[in-house]
Design a protein around this motif. Sequence first.
Motif, PDB file in Angstrom:
ATOM      1  N   LEU A 146      -5.752  44.854 -26.277  1.00 24.94           N
ATOM      2  CA  LEU A 146      -5.563  45.001 -24.831  1.00 24.94           C
ATOM      3  C   LEU A 146      -5.991  46.394 -24.374  1.00 24.94           C
ATOM      4  N   LEU A 147      -5.681  47.402 -25.162  1.00 22.40           N
ATOM      5  CA  LEU A 147      -6.103  48.765 -24.836  1.00 22.40           C
ATOM      6  C   LEU A 147      -7.626  48.871 -24.830  1.00 22.40           C
ATOM      7  N   LEU A 148      -8.267  48.246 -25.810  1.00 22.03           N
ATOM      8  CA  LEU A 148      -9.731  48.247 -25.847  1.00 22.03           C
ATOM      9  C   LEU A 148     -10.291  47.540 -24.622  1.00 22.03           C
ATOM     10  N   ALA A 149      -9.698  46.417 -24.254  1.00 20.68           N
ATOM     11  CA  ALA A 149     -10.156  45.676 -23.073  1.00 20.68           C
ATOM     12  C   ALA A 149     -10.062  46.539 -21.820  1.00 20.68           C
ATOM     13  N   ARG A 150      -8.956  47.245 -21.677  1.00 17.73           N
ATOM     14  CA  ARG A 150      -8.790  48.090 -20.495  1.00 17.73           C
ATOM     15  C   ARG A 150      -9.806  49.237 -20.493  1.00 17.73           C
ATOM     16  N   SER A 151     -10.126  49.749 -21.673  1.00 21.06           N
ATOM     17  CA  SER A 151     -11.141  50.807 -21.762  1.00 21.06           C
ATOM     18  C   SER A 151     -12.512  50.279 -21.353  1.00 21.06           C
ATOM     19  N   ALA A 165     -17.245  41.823 -18.848  1.00 21.95           N
ATOM     20  CA  ALA A 165     -17.640  40.655 -19.643  1.00 21.95           C
ATOM     21  C   ALA A 165     -17.302  40.866 -21.114  1.00 21.95           C
ATOM     22  N   GLU A 166     -17.487  42.101 -21.609  1.00 19.75           N
ATOM     23  CA  GLU A 166     -17.137  42.401 -22.994  1.00 19.75           C
ATOM     24  C   GLU A 166     -15.629  42.392 -23.200  1.00 19.75           C
ATOM     25  N   ALA A 167     -14.904  42.765 -22.158  1.00 21.83           N
ATOM     26  CA  ALA A 167     -13.440  42.837 -22.265  1.00 21.83           C
ATOM     27  C   ALA A 167     -12.789  41.461 -22.229  1.00 21.83           C
ATOM     28  N   LEU A 168     -13.462  40.497 -21.623  1.00 17.57           N
ATOM     29  CA  LEU A 168     -12.829  39.208 -21.343  1.00 17.57           C
ATOM     30  C   LEU A 168     -12.256  38.516 -22.593  1.00 17.57           C
ATOM     31  N   ASP A 196      -4.262  41.970 -15.495  1.00 19.91           N
ATOM     32  CA  ASP A 196      -5.492  42.600 -15.985  1.00 19.91           C
ATOM     33  C   ASP A 196      -6.607  41.570 -16.140  1.00 19.91           C
ATOM     34  N   LEU A 197      -6.267  40.396 -16.649  1.00 21.46           N
ATOM     35  CA  LEU A 197      -7.261  39.330 -16.776  1.00 21.46           C
ATOM     36  C   LEU A 197      -7.823  38.959 -15.411  1.00 21.46           C
ATOM     37  N   GLY A 198      -6.953  38.832 -14.422  1.00 18.20           N
ATOM     38  CA  GLY A 198      -7.409  38.504 -13.074  1.00 18.20           C
ATOM     39  C   GLY A 198      -8.342  39.552 -12.507  1.00 18.20           C
ATOM     40  N   LEU A 199      -8.041  40.825 -12.739  1.00 21.39           N
ATOM     41  CA  LEU A 199      -8.905  41.899 -12.231  1.00 21.39           C
ATOM     42  C   LEU A 199     -10.285  41.830 -12.862  1.00 21.39           C
TER      43      LEU A 199
END
Length: 512
Positions: free
Chosen positions: A110-115, A123-126, A144-147
């Motif tokens: 999740l931290l990586l996704a937010r970064s 798209a990479e975070a999804l 966060d997913l919605g954003l």
Amino acid sequence: MTDSDQLLTQAIAALRDSRIADAAPLLDAVLAQAPDHPQANAFKAAISLLSGDTAGALRHFAKAADAHADDPGFNQNYATALLSSGDASAAENHARRALAIVPGNIDVKLLLARSLCAQGRDAEALPFLHEAVADQPSMSTINDLGLALMELNRPGDAADAFARATEIDPNAFAPWHNRGNAALDQHRPEVAIAAFDQAIRLRPDHAPSHVHRAQALLLSGRYQEGWEAYEARWTLPGHLTLREHLSSPLWDGTPFTGRLLVYAEQGYGDSLQFARFLPGVAERGGTVILDVPPALYPLFASQDGGYEVTRQDAPPPAHDLRIPMMSLPRVLGATLDSLPAPAAYLQAPDDGGAWRGRLADARGLKVGLVWQAFAERRGSARRSLPLAALAPLFEVPDIAWISLQKETPRDDLPLPAGLRDVSRHLDSFADTASLIDQLDLVITVDTAVAHLAGALGRPVWVMLPNGGDWRWLMDRRDSPWYPSARLYRQDRTRTWAPVAEAVAHDLAGLNK
């Protein structure tokens, strides 16, 4: 055992007992003796991060980094501090280090996704966000997913995520605000208004919720309510105009004597659009002074509009009253039915001879083209399209294409052979207006040129993204703001191909 070792041992014992207040001074004492002590710096960094001292945490993290390169917890905390400080790229690096050591850790994913999201790489975070939601379906994670889905132009999926987040925690502010934005982007103004109402109930002082609610009212055509609510824009952070420091009395729309300063705000297109209200202002008496950015000054200075014109890069002129341009419809009582929309309320400067000479060799229908909206306001990327997407237009015969772009995106160079670049002659909106006056048609995305062509009363076809700006209203091909405009909207696919095909079809019909 040295004094510093004893102090560190005591600090660790205090931390194990969650006595952070006792541990902090012990660590400070260690660092006073050994400033580069890696373990003491690591613990001090974690304490600083917990207390909200991100800058302090980063200093200590940096001193301990080499010694803790293989510690996943250290790297996770370091990434958290870096992300909080705005260094998303470095945060990503440390999050990836932690993930390489503990590949199944959802918190690190999740931290990586937010970064990644902070760098615009949604798209990479999804995939990481979907994993996190599946494992930890918390309000925050789903929000966060919605954003990310919103950034990927998937407001329908984002709306579902935000709705789920509000169900998990109905008293959380963020998903209600975001739910309103998703509905607004889907052109569902009543749903948006309800969501923003709930957000405002939870955070009455949140300016963006008030402003976006106003935009939803305007989108639905509820102009009187919308104009009033839109005054909340002055509570937004940042600057909407260079004249925000003025303290002179605000005009309330009643008859006046003396000098009234009407000053531009926000983008160039806003100034061009709301200039239509100036005759209504002049009818109320006194002297009207129109205050505009330098790029608009030559255009407005050439008008015989019954008002003086000043530049916003100069000190404000002497005046008795003031009003920002986008407050004019509120004080004048403009509704959707009473909107002043003359065929033309601006005139091109008398420079047609120069443009006639430059275009003397143009054969066929002369059409100006704008395909990129640069950073005039939020959402410019969505309002733009690559030149290659307009290939169907260039297949229409007997068209002389003229680029109205002041700056051409690098990815679109070189321009097609049939598209003339005249950017070196476009020093201000006055130059663009004179050129538009010599054209048969302007085809443009939602940018200032659309408003300029409409204000000049010239035929203009506007290509709009799905869920476009409130000023183009909903589900209509015409515009009550500009009688000469025709609107081409993306469909639910949110792609430009159908728009390009429709424009090309109608363009071909003009030559029959």
